[in-house]
Design a protein around this motif. Sequence first.
Motif, PDB file in Angstrom:
ATOM      1  N   ALA A   5       0.736  -1.609  -0.168  1.00 42.23           N
ATOM      2  CA  ALA A   5       0.347   0.020  -0.076  1.00 42.23           C
ATOM      3  C   ALA A   5       1.023   1.349   0.057  1.00 42.23           C
ATOM      4  O   ALA A   5       0.517   2.560   0.286  1.00 42.23           O
ATOM      5  CB  ALA A   5      -0.954  -0.201   1.440  1.00 42.23           C
ATOM      6  N   GLY A   6       1.823   1.321  -0.100  1.00 47.44           N
ATOM      7  CA  GLY A   6       3.055   2.514   0.006  1.00 47.44           C
ATOM      8  C   GLY A   6       3.351   2.918   1.473  1.00 47.44           C
ATOM      9  O   GLY A   6       2.696   3.979   1.386  1.00 47.44           O
ATOM     10  N   LEU A   7       2.830   2.291   1.797  1.00 49.48           N
ATOM     11  CA  LEU A   7       2.722   2.687   4.121  1.00 49.48           C
ATOM     12  C   LEU A   7       3.528   2.249   4.805  1.00 49.48           C
ATOM     13  O   LEU A   7       4.679   1.265   4.174  1.00 49.48           O
ATOM     14  CB  LEU A   7       1.469   2.357   4.978  1.00 49.48           C
ATOM     15  CG  LEU A   7      -0.039   2.664   3.565  1.00 49.48           C
ATOM     16  CD1 LEU A   7      -1.103   2.380   4.320  1.00 49.48           C
ATOM     17  CD2 LEU A   7      -0.233   4.389   3.576  1.00 49.48           C
ATOM     18  N   THR A   8       3.773   2.854   5.904  1.00 50.29           N
ATOM     19  CA  THR A   8       4.430   2.417   7.024  1.00 50.29           C
ATOM     20  C   THR A   8       3.606   1.411   7.492  1.00 50.29           C
ATOM     21  O   THR A   8       2.744   1.153   7.519  1.00 50.29           O
ATOM     22  CB  THR A   8       5.310   3.191   7.821  1.00 50.29           C
ATOM     23  OG1 THR A   8       4.021   3.977   8.415  1.00 50.29           O
ATOM     24  CG2 THR A   8       5.958   4.692   7.082  1.00 50.29           C
ATOM     25  N   GLN A   9       5.045  -0.159   8.089  1.00 41.37           N
ATOM     26  CA  GLN A   9       4.561  -0.750   9.061  1.00 41.37           C
ATOM     27  C   GLN A   9       3.548  -0.017   9.835  1.00 41.37           C
ATOM     28  O   GLN A   9       2.583  -0.520  10.894  1.00 41.37           O
ATOM     29  CB  GLN A   9       5.014  -1.929   9.267  1.00 41.37           C
ATOM     30  CG  GLN A   9       4.203  -2.686  10.647  1.00 41.37           C
ATOM     31  CD  GLN A   9       4.557  -2.680  11.910  1.00 41.37           C
ATOM     32  OE1 GLN A   9       4.958  -2.161  12.112  1.00 41.37           O
ATOM     33  NE2 GLN A   9       2.967  -3.175  12.610  1.00 41.37           N
TER      34      GLN A   9
END
Length: 123
Positions: free
Chosen positions: A59-63
């Motif tokens: 998703a192009g996010l951080t964990q």
Amino acid sequence: MSHSRWKTLRERKLAEGFVEPRAVAEARQEIQLSMALARAVHERRTALGWTQAQLAERAGLTQAKVSRIEGSDTVPALPLLTRLARALDASLTIAIDDGTTRLVFTPHDDGTDDRADADADAA
């Protein structure tokens, strides 16, 4: 006072004609939305067998951001919900009615019958 007693007390007061302040009702609805989204994301992610880190990468996010979403710490804006749905290879349906919030991730045609569905009914 235990959490279950709070709910009973609130229900009792509402039955007696107590009107909950608008700000409280709005906060309750936002919390319900956040919790329903958290459950739906977690259920779809685990149905796919993914870790939070794997979803974050897709998703192009951080964990950490995925953790905050699954922990009901945030209600993402529409662009982020779109990224999550695409990353989870699913359509996201959100229904908000009086007292009820329903979020459903419906997998795209991948040959499985998995379905992450989360409801939050107003108390």
